[in-house]
Design a protein around this motif. Structure first.
Motif, PDB file in Angstrom:
ATOM      1  N   PHE A   1      70.558  13.428  46.131  1.00 13.22           N
ATOM      2  CA  PHE A   1      71.251  12.478  47.003  1.00 13.22           C
ATOM      3  C   PHE A   1      71.213  11.085  46.399  1.00 13.22           C
ATOM      4  O   PHE A   1      70.225  10.704  45.764  1.00 13.22           O
TER       5      PHE A   1
ATOM      6  N   TYR B   1      71.566   7.087  47.727  1.00 10.95           N
ATOM      7  CA  TYR B   1      71.576   6.207  48.884  1.00 10.95           C
ATOM      8  C   TYR B   1      71.712   4.770  48.415  1.00 10.95           C
ATOM      9  O   TYR B   1      71.301   4.420  47.326  1.00 10.95           O
TER      10      TYR B   1
ATOM     11  N   PHE C   1      73.355   6.735  53.373  1.00 17.62           N
ATOM     12  CA  PHE C   1      73.788   7.880  52.586  1.00 17.62           C
ATOM     13  C   PHE C   1      75.097   7.597  51.854  1.00 17.62           C
ATOM     14  O   PHE C   1      76.045   7.061  52.419  1.00 17.62           O
TER      15      PHE C   1
ATOM     16  N   THR D   1      75.973  13.563  48.094  1.00 19.32           N
ATOM     17  CA  THR D   1      75.130  14.718  47.829  1.00 19.32           C
ATOM     18  C   THR D   1      75.745  15.504  46.682  1.00 19.32           C
ATOM     19  O   THR D   1      76.955  15.754  46.665  1.00 19.32           O
TER      20      THR D   1
ATOM     21  N   TYR E   1      75.018  19.147  44.477  1.00 17.51           N
ATOM     22  CA  TYR E   1      74.204  20.356  44.574  1.00 17.51           C
ATOM     23  C   TYR E   1      74.101  21.141  43.278  1.00 17.51           C
ATOM     24  O   TYR E   1      73.162  21.928  43.121  1.00 17.51           O
TER      25      TYR E   1
ATOM     26  N   LEU F   1      69.264   4.075  45.517  1.00 20.34           N
ATOM     27  CA  LEU F   1      68.165   5.024  45.471  1.00 20.34           C
ATOM     28  C   LEU F   1      68.669   6.420  45.168  1.00 20.34           C
ATOM     29  O   LEU F   1      69.665   6.871  45.736  1.00 20.34           O
TER      30      LEU F   1
ATOM     31  N   LEU G   1      66.232  16.596  46.609  1.00 23.80           N
ATOM     32  CA  LEU G   1      65.887  17.439  47.742  1.00 23.80           C
ATOM     33  C   LEU G   1      65.095  18.634  47.225  1.00 23.80           C
ATOM     34  O   LEU G   1      65.606  19.467  46.477  1.00 23.80           O
TER      35      LEU G   1
ATOM     36  N   LEU H   1      62.846  14.979  50.802  1.00 24.34           N
ATOM     37  CA  LEU H   1      63.391  14.121  49.758  1.00 24.34           C
ATOM     38  C   LEU H   1      62.261  13.483  48.954  1.00 24.34           C
ATOM     39  O   LEU H   1      61.310  12.953  49.528  1.00 24.34           O
TER      40      LEU H   1
END
Lengths: 113, 112
Positions: free
Chosen positions: B34, B36, B46, B49, B51, B87, B91, B100
């Motif tokens: 993630f 931020y 947020f 994301t 994956y 940031l 995860l 996190l």
């Protein structure tokens, strides 16, 4: 847009006192978390909560800490006997599912004197 | 030991000067990464994301990419309002929930 809210925004307490930090999660979210950020340091995981019980906790989350969801809406973090080193920003975060994005609240600044 | 490292620690850009922020990680049980944005005294906001390796996400002047060992946040033609700490957080899977693990952030300042 739904958001996570936290109260109070700033809490000043004396060493040894109990504090309760409150969070209202996004309404359809099922997973709840507390993180903390000591000034100038990284955000650290404290605890996760799902289905009315703690799912995982970090080494920081010792017996002085507890969490609960007393009324089905608020999610609280209690520190029983605060120490100077507990001074930090405490963030509540929530997510719809365990691998989904976590949305953070604005934080509670805890100052222990 | 799980580790998330961000570089540079601080970055000063002129408005319109594009650049990239790096996040490298060594985390077992990675489920996603993630990004931020955090403004002073506020909670992390947020952004993206990611994956899987090769995935890219874009939002306005920001674009995030992911490889097997690192992620980049590209900022194209930044504006002063992009000034913030960015940031990166990995995860990590647990038995019952995921948590996190954050890096220390990159503090971005964009000057007009």
């Amino acid at each position: 847009e739904p958001e996570v809210t936290q109260t109070p925004s700033h809490q000043v307490t004396q060493m040894g006192q109990e504090v309760i930090l409150r969070c209202v999660p996004i309404s359809n979210h099922l997973y709840f978390y507390w993180y903390r950020q000591i000034l100038g340091q990284k955000v650290e995981f404290l605890v996760s909560f799902y289905n009315n019980e703690i799912s995982e906790k970090s080494e920081i989350f010792d017996d002085q800490f507890s969490v609960e969801r007393p009324d089905g809406s608020n999610f609280t973090l209690k520190i029983r006997s605060t120490k100077l080193e507990d001074s930090a920003m405490y963030f509540c975060a929530t997510s719809y599912d365990r691998s989904y994005e976590q949305y953070f609240g604005p934080g509670t600044r805890l100052t222990v004197t | 030991e799980d580790q998330v490292t961000q570089s540079p620690e601080a970055l000063r850009l002129q408005e319109g000067e594009s650049s990239s922020l790096n996040c490298s990680y060594t985390v077992s049980g990675l489920r996603g990464l993630f990004w931020y944005r955090q403004d002073p005294g506020k909670g992390p906001e947020f952004l993206f994301t990611l994956y899987s390796a090769g995935e890219e996400k874009e939002k306005e002047r920001l674009k995030a990419t992911l490889t097997k060992k690192e992620s980049f946040l590209h900022i194209t033609a930044p504006k002063p309002e992009d000034s913030a700490t960015y940031l990166c957080a990995v995860l990590k899977s647990g038995d019952n929930t995921d948590k996190l693990i954050f890096g220390t952030g990159t503090r971005l300042q964009v000057f007009p």
